[in-house]
Each structure stands twice: as C-alpha cells, then as structure tokens.
Motif scaffolding. Structure first.
Motif, PDB file in Angstrom:
ATOM      1  N   PRO A 161      28.501  39.752  35.958  1.00 12.53           N
ATOM      2  CA  PRO A 161      28.436  40.272  37.334  1.00 12.53           C
ATOM      3  C   PRO A 161      29.806  40.531  37.950  1.00 12.53           C
ATOM      4  CG  PRO A 161      26.867  38.486  37.044  1.00 12.53           C
ATOM      5  CD  PRO A 161      27.724  38.505  35.821  1.00 12.53           C
ATOM      6  N   LEU A 162      30.775  39.644  37.692  1.00 11.16           N
ATOM      7  CA  LEU A 162      32.104  39.836  38.277  1.00 11.16           C
ATOM      8  C   LEU A 162      32.819  41.022  37.645  1.00 11.16           C
ATOM      9  CD1 LEU A 162      33.274  36.103  38.509  1.00 11.16           C
ATOM     10  CD2 LEU A 162      32.154  37.492  40.250  1.00 11.16           C
ATOM     11  N   VAL A 163      32.736  41.126  36.322  1.00  9.98           N
ATOM     12  CA  VAL A 163      33.363  42.269  35.658  1.00  9.98           C
ATOM     13  C   VAL A 163      32.639  43.561  36.017  1.00  9.98           C
ATOM     14  CG1 VAL A 163      33.923  43.286  33.417  1.00  9.98           C
ATOM     15  CG2 VAL A 163      34.236  40.839  33.782  1.00  9.98           C
ATOM     16  N   ALA A 164      31.320  43.491  36.235  1.00  7.58           N
ATOM     17  CA  ALA A 164      30.557  44.685  36.595  1.00  7.58           C
ATOM     18  C   ALA A 164      31.027  45.273  37.918  1.00  7.58           C
ATOM     19  CB  ALA A 164      29.062  44.359  36.667  1.00  7.58           C
ATOM     20  N   VAL A 165      31.486  44.426  38.827  1.00  6.50           N
ATOM     21  CA  VAL A 165      32.049  44.938  40.086  1.00  6.50           C
ATOM     22  C   VAL A 165      33.266  45.808  39.789  1.00  6.50           C
ATOM     23  CG1 VAL A 165      33.164  44.274  42.243  1.00  6.50           C
ATOM     24  CG2 VAL A 165      31.150  43.020  41.445  1.00  6.50           C
ATOM     25  N   GLY A 166      34.146  45.321  38.905  1.00  7.90           N
ATOM     26  CA  GLY A 166      35.308  46.122  38.527  1.00  7.90           C
ATOM     27  C   GLY A 166      34.935  47.368  37.748  1.00  7.90           C
TER      28      GLY A 166
ATOM     29  N   GLY B 260      39.054  40.330  37.161  1.00 10.98           N
ATOM     30  CA  GLY B 260      39.945  39.380  36.499  1.00 10.98           C
ATOM     31  C   GLY B 260      39.402  37.964  36.520  1.00 10.98           C
ATOM     32  N   LEU B 261      38.787  37.558  37.638  1.00 10.84           N
ATOM     33  CA  LEU B 261      38.169  36.236  37.692  1.00 10.84           C
ATOM     34  C   LEU B 261      36.999  36.136  36.717  1.00 10.84           C
ATOM     35  CD1 LEU B 261      38.234  35.582  41.551  1.00 10.84           C
ATOM     36  CD2 LEU B 261      39.729  34.605  39.791  1.00 10.84           C
ATOM     37  N   GLY B 262      36.283  37.250  36.534  1.00 10.42           N
ATOM     38  CA  GLY B 262      35.223  37.251  35.531  1.00 10.42           C
ATOM     39  C   GLY B 262      35.764  37.026  34.138  1.00 10.42           C
ATOM     40  N   LEU B 263      36.904  37.638  33.827  1.00 10.26           N
ATOM     41  CA  LEU B 263      37.510  37.445  32.508  1.00 10.26           C
ATOM     42  C   LEU B 263      38.011  36.021  32.324  1.00 10.26           C
ATOM     43  CD1 LEU B 263      39.526  40.768  32.099  1.00 10.26           C
ATOM     44  CD2 LEU B 263      37.279  40.201  31.158  1.00 10.26           C
ATOM     45  N   SER B 264      38.318  35.308  33.408  1.00 11.03           N
ATOM     46  CA  SER B 264      38.745  33.914  33.276  1.00 11.03           C
ATOM     47  C   SER B 264      37.600  33.012  32.842  1.00 11.03           C
ATOM     48  CB  SER B 264      39.332  33.409  34.602  1.00 11.03           C
ATOM     49  OG  SER B 264      38.309  33.192  35.562  1.00 11.03           O
ATOM     50  N   ILE B 265      36.354  33.483  32.978  1.00 16.22           N
ATOM     51  CA  ILE B 265      35.202  32.735  32.475  1.00 16.22           C
ATOM     52  C   ILE B 265      35.059  32.947  30.976  1.00 16.22           C
ATOM     53  CG2 ILE B 265      32.692  32.472  32.624  1.00 16.22           C
ATOM     54  CD1 ILE B 265      32.895  33.411  35.536  1.00 16.22           C
TER      55      ILE B 265
ATOM     56  N   ALA C  79      35.357  38.335  27.066  1.00 18.36           N
ATOM     57  CA  ALA C  79      34.613  39.167  26.112  1.00 18.36           C
ATOM     58  C   ALA C  79      34.524  40.625  26.535  1.00 18.36           C
ATOM     59  CB  ALA C  79      33.203  38.602  25.920  1.00 18.36           C
ATOM     60  N   LEU C  80      34.717  40.904  27.826  1.00 19.92           N
ATOM     61  CA  LEU C  80      34.549  42.269  28.326  1.00 19.92           C
ATOM     62  C   LEU C  80      35.886  42.954  28.602  1.00 19.92           C
ATOM     63  CD1 LEU C  80      31.466  41.822  30.692  1.00 19.92           C
ATOM     64  CD2 LEU C  80      31.540  42.917  28.454  1.00 19.92           C
ATOM     65  N   VAL C  81      36.927  42.519  27.925  1.00 18.79           N
ATOM     66  CA  VAL C  81      38.249  43.135  28.134  1.00 18.79           C
ATOM     67  C   VAL C  81      38.221  44.610  27.729  1.00 18.79           C
ATOM     68  CG1 VAL C  81      40.619  43.177  27.304  1.00 18.79           C
ATOM     69  CG2 VAL C  81      39.575  41.009  27.952  1.00 18.79           C
ATOM     70  N   LEU C  82      37.639  44.927  26.584  1.00 21.30           N
ATOM     71  CA  LEU C  82      37.665  46.310  26.099  1.00 21.30           C
ATOM     72  C   LEU C  82      36.813  47.249  26.960  1.00 21.30           C
ATOM     73  CD1 LEU C  82      37.674  45.837  22.223  1.00 21.30           C
ATOM     74  CD2 LEU C  82      39.575  46.346  23.744  1.00 21.30           C
TER      75      LEU C  82
ATOM     76  N   PHE D 147      47.159  51.277  39.007  1.00 21.26           N
ATOM     77  CA  PHE D 147      48.187  50.321  39.415  1.00 21.26           C
ATOM     78  C   PHE D 147      47.600  49.250  40.334  1.00 21.26           C
ATOM     79  CE2 PHE D 147      51.209  49.023  42.724  1.00 21.26           C
ATOM     80  CZ  PHE D 147      52.162  48.394  41.942  1.00 21.26           C
ATOM     81  N   TRP D 148      46.887  49.674  41.370  1.00 20.78           N
ATOM     82  CA  TRP D 148      46.361  48.703  42.325  1.00 20.78           C
ATOM     83  C   TRP D 148      45.247  47.858  41.710  1.00 20.78           C
ATOM     84  CZ3 TRP D 148      49.335  47.365  45.924  1.00 20.78           C
ATOM     85  CH2 TRP D 148      50.180  48.272  46.565  1.00 20.78           C
ATOM     86  N   PHE D 149      44.467  48.427  40.812  1.00 19.15           N
ATOM     87  CA  PHE D 149      43.447  47.648  40.122  1.00 19.15           C
ATOM     88  C   PHE D 149      44.105  46.580  39.244  1.00 19.15           C
ATOM     89  CE2 PHE D 149      40.122  46.684  37.079  1.00 19.15           C
ATOM     90  CZ  PHE D 149      38.971  46.735  37.842  1.00 19.15           C
ATOM     91  N   THR D 150      45.194  46.946  38.575  1.00 13.91           N
ATOM     92  CA  THR D 150      45.917  45.993  37.741  1.00 13.91           C
ATOM     93  C   THR D 150      46.547  44.896  38.580  1.00 13.91           C
ATOM     94  OG1 THR D 150      46.378  47.773  36.162  1.00 13.91           O
ATOM     95  CG2 THR D 150      47.692  45.773  35.964  1.00 13.91           C
ATOM     96  N   VAL D 151      46.992  45.236  39.785  1.00 11.77           N
ATOM     97  CA  VAL D 151      47.524  44.211  40.690  1.00 11.77           C
ATOM     98  C   VAL D 151      46.467  43.138  40.942  1.00 11.77           C
ATOM     99  CG1 VAL D 151      48.252  43.780  43.074  1.00 11.77           C
ATOM    100  CG2 VAL D 151      49.256  45.677  41.784  1.00 11.77           C
ATOM    101  N   GLY D 152      45.218  43.546  41.172  1.00 11.36           N
ATOM    102  CA  GLY D 152      44.150  42.581  41.365  1.00 11.36           C
ATOM    103  C   GLY D 152      43.913  41.727  40.132  1.00 11.36           C
TER     104      GLY D 152
END
Length: 563
Positions: free
Chosen positions: A177-182, A209-214, A217-220, A244-249
C-alpha cells in the motif's frame, strides 16, 4: 495541488515527442491530429471506491478476519517489537534478516492488542483501504470508470482473502500500500500534462520509501514508474524535476530508517544481517527453476486477479478487429509492465513457495484487468456492463465472506498454550533459550533470551551450502554459551528438524549435538522432558530449578493440570 507545466512549441517537437504526447494524453485520435491533455475520467470520484472498500473491510473484519491468529512469521516481528520495548536491541539481541519497518508495524499492533493477533489484523485492514484508494485514484487517472474500478478492487480483495492466516498481514501486505501511493503518483505523472506540486511529490516519495523500509521487494517496479515520466513526457525538464523531488522523499525515508536503527544501536547489526546475510547467503538459496514455474502457475491459475486480467486482455485483443477507433492501450501496457517486473522480482528471489510474495503481482494484474476491459468496450457496452459489474462484485464478496466464515482457521497458533504454561512458571527476570523455528513460543513467553536468533533454523537452512558451515558454527557456539547463563531456566531444542545438503538428509539433532550434548545440560543442572504440540512440532525441554514430568502433554486439559 497540480500546476501547469511549460510546453515545448509544436514547431520544435520531433515525431518521438508527438508519440510521447499521445501516450501522455491518452488520445484516441490519429497521430497527425493535435492531442488534448488527459484528465481524470469524468465520472463519480474515488470517494465511492473508498466507501465501498471501507464497508467491505468492516464486514470482513467483524465477521471473520479479527479472529485470524498470528503465524510463525508474524510472531518473529511481534517478539522483536516486544524486545524493543524491553531494552533488547534489534539485530543484536533479537536477530532476523528482514528490514526494520516490519518491527514498527508490529510495535503498533502490540500497542493495540498485546501478543494477540487482533491489532495486526486491524492494521492490515486499514492498509488494504489505503491500497484500494491509491488503486482507485490511479485507475481513474487512466480513464477507468467506477464500475470497472470496483471490479478490479474486488478481484484483488478476493485473491487476498482466499489465502489463509499465514499468507495475510505479511510484510508485502504493508509494503505494497505504501509503495502503491508512490507508484500511483509516478504513473499519473507520466500520463498527465500537468505536474504535481513539489510537496505532494516529496510526500509520495517519502511514503514509497517507508514502504521499502518494510521490505525492499518493490524497488524495481518503483524505479520503472519513477523513470517513466522522464521517458514519455514532452518536457524532459518537467520529468527530471519530478524525479528529483520524488527522490528527495525517498532519501528522507532512508534517513528516517537509518536514524531509527542508529537510535537503538542497531545499525551495525542490521548491516550484518539485513544487508550482508539477506543479500548474500539468504538470497543465493533459491528453489529450482522447475519448482518456481510450478508455484507461479499453481498460484496464478485460479486467482481472481489473474482471471480478470486474462478476461480483460482477451477482450482487448478481440476488440481490435472491426473497430475504427483507436483503442486506449496505455493503461493495460503500463500496468502489464509493472506486473511483469513484480513477477520477475519474485522469480529472481527464488522463494516462490511463499504465496504472499505474489501479492504485488496480483495487485498489478487487477489493474491490468480493469483497464483492459475499459479499453475494449464501446460507450454503449460500458453502460451495459455497469449493472453486471456491480452484481458480480456483490456476489463474489458475499461468497468470499461465507467461505471465510466456514473455513477452518486455528483459533490460536500452534504452541500458544505450551508457551503460556512456560510463561507462568518463569519469573519475570528468568530467561530462556530456543533453538529451532517457533517464534510463536518466543512471542507468548515474552521473556529475554541470550540466544538472539528468533528463527535460528531458517537462518541456518535458508542459505547457500557454501555459507552454511560458518552460519552453523556461529549459531552452535552461541547456543553453547547461552545455556550457561545463570538466568536461563528453560532450554527448548526443537526436534523433527533437518535439511538436505548434497542430496543427504542432515538431522537437526546431529547439528545441536556438535556443540551441546545431553551430558552438558545435565551437568549444568537441567532436567529433561519432552512435548509434542498439536501441530506436530516436538521439543526437548530442559528446565533448571523446576521439576517436571518425563513427558509434558500439550493438549489444553492435561497441560493446565500439570503442577
């Protein structure tokens, strides 16, 4: 907030720019005609979708989901969360190879319901609502009408809850769900000719990014979606600015994760186990190609999300003939690429026997199915499908509710009563040692342990053969040291364990005997007993300072009557 972007003058655009603009606008006109900016589909807003999912999840939670217990996987993080609140340092005093975001989720779950599974199931239900809201916003931006959006959401919810208590509320359930927002932010940005404000973009990057801290697996899939605006937007400058701004987050989320680990003194241990071990020996242990193909086909064949995707693609392909208007391929193509990348990630990990690893793949398939059906239908056909789609959603969810109510789920995990029995007999300052894979016992006993490996058997067996001797020696030596600690009153050595190495069966008792014998434990003052849990798990039980019968029954009646 959305603001207009600067547009490249038409006289300066190349044919590639025109094709990109047609993709971004979702135009059905001929390539030689001017395109118009794409806007969200002009129908009811996503509030209808959110209310629909809220009602469904409320019914599911009240009727059956709140009763589903914790599995052994859940109990790993439940015990690490308990330890964090009682002074145990993650990745040093409680070792596991997974990432720290899961510990935070289980901290909140334990704050709600303690060692019970109610809090985790409640959080999972809320995260499913977040996932559904992000899905609805994304589908609406790709001009999918409300009935077909509900159909897509229903297919994923049905796929999710057809699993048992072990496969739900897993790390993927909270990461997705968190990665889906991104993902939604990036894929919408690739389609629209407007751009999100920098604060919205940063917030979406932070959430992903917080989703990836869990679990990372969804990096790609996220990387693919993040690069897409640069590739397809007419203005490269706007695309780079968005990235750029997305990467800042995302960087802000990484800083938060590192700060969390540093504040508890866990950074070094996380690097050892969450990075070196997880991406080294653990990642190198994979199922064979044949087994991975079998699992993938077996899990996908009858999943409602897969069936919807197959129906949508079939309708889209058959709709190509005899149609003069140009079909909107953008949604099905983009979502199919996300699904394929998610599937390739699971396949490369090699742990396809865990069905919960496929949650992101099935979610993407639900988007493929809804968008493909939308693209394949004419205006008249879309109107005719509204009633059919709603009736289908109601029928599927009603049948799923009935099936889940009558499906046999354990009221408590295996070992819960045995762990409660031990907890009652251990003083608050007493410690215990457990070698094997029974995190439920860890979580229910809720006592400190000098042997930090919560899932020691998984750490030992789920690694490549080259690293196993080193891991075995590390665990065995630590086990031999831990049982000698004066506060340790209980030692649990799981039996009926083993693994295959070089086509030979290696029993777990043989591994333990290299470092710790029965004579050693008798000499240290431990008395021996044994127990077999209802699920078949057996333990050698060694206790110091508490006389026990030669065999401990684990059934509720006899166990509670033991003096």
């Amino acid at each position: 907030m959305i603001k207009s972007s600067s547009m490249t003058p038409r006289s300066e655009r190349t044919p590639w720019h025109r094709r990109s603009l047609l993709f971004a606008a979702g135009s059905t006109d001929d390539a030689s005609q001017p395109s118009t900016p794409a806007q969200p589909y002009p129908d009811a807003g996503v509030g209808v979708d959110v209310i629909f999912v809220l009602v469904v999840m409320t019914v599911f939670f009240a009727v059956f989901y709140r009763r589903w217990p914790l599995s052994e996987d859940h109990a790993i993080y439940h015990y690490m969360a308990w330890g964090l609140r009682h002074g145990l340092v993650p990745y040093r005093d409680t070792i596991n190879m997974n990432w720290p975001g899961a510990i935070v989720i289980h901290l909140v779950a334990r704050a709600i319901s303690g060692s019970d599974g109610l809090g985790l199931r409640l959080l999972d239900s809320l995260f499913l609502v977040v996932l559904s809201a992000a899905s609805a916003v994304l589908l609406r931006a790709y001009r999918v009408s409300a009935p077909l959006r509900l159909l897509g959401l229903t297919s994923y919810l049905a796929t999710y809850f057809l699993n048992d208590y072990v496969q739900t509320a897993q790390r993927e359930s909270f990461e997705l769900p968190l990665v889906a927002v991104g993902l939604a932010c990036c894929l919408i940005q690739a389609r629209w000719e407007q751009t999100f404000s920098r604060w919205v973009t940063v917030a979406c990057g932070l959430t992903a990014g917080l989703g990836l801290s869990i679990k990372p697996a969804l990096v790609l899939p996220l990387l693919f979606a993040q690069v897409l605006p640069v590739v397809v937007r007419p203005s490269r400058k706007e695309g780079y600015r968005f990235v750029f701004w997305f990467t800042v987050g995302e960087v802000a989320a990484a800083v938060c994760t590192v700060g969390f680990l540093t504040s508890f003194g866990s950074l070094s241990g996380f690097f050892d186990w969450g990075v070196q071990y997880a991406f080294g020996p653990y990642a190198n242990a994979r199922w064979s190609i044949e087994n991975r193909l079998y699992h993938t086909v077996n899990y996908s064949l009858w999943a409602p999300s897969s069936l919807l995707a197959m129906a949508g693609v079939f309708a889209l392909l058959t709709g190509m003939w005899g149609r003069r208007e140009r079909l909107a391929w953008q949604g099905p193509v983009v979502f199919s690429l996300v699904a394929l990348i998610a599937l390739a990630t699971v396949f490369a990990q090699g742990k396809t026997h865990c069905r919960y690893h496929f949650h992101p793949y099935f979610w993407a398939l639900s988007l493929v199915g809804a968008s493909a059906l939308q693209a394949s239908l004419t205006r008249a056909e879309r109107f005719a499908t509204i009633r059919l789609a709603l009736v289908f959603c109601a029928s599927v969810l009603a049948m799923l509710t009935i099936e889940a109510v009558y499906r046999r789920q354990p009221l408590t995990p295996d070992g819960t009563q045995f762990a409660s029995y031990l907890r009652e007999r251990l003083a608050p300052n007493d410690e215990f040692v457990l070698f094997g894979f029974a995190p439920t016992v860890h979580s229910r006993i809720a006592r400190r342990t000098p042997f930090p490996f919560v899932d020691s058997w998984v750490i030992l067996t789920c690694c490549d053969d080259g690293a196993r001797p080193r891991i075995e020696r590390q665990l065995g030596e630590r086990l031999a040291i831990s049982v000698r600690e004066p506060r340790v009153k209980c030692v649990l050595l799981q039996r009926n364990l083993g693994y295959v190495s070089n086509q030979k069966w290696v029993p777990g008792d043989q591994i333990v005997a290299k470092y710790l014998s029965d004579a050693d434990l008798h000499q240290l003052g431990y008395s021996h007993s044994s127990v077999t849990l209802p699920g078949g798990t057996s333990f050698d039980v060694w206790m110091r300072g508490l006389p026990l019968r030669s065999s401990l029954p684990s059934r509720p009646g006899p166990l509670s009557s033991i003096p």
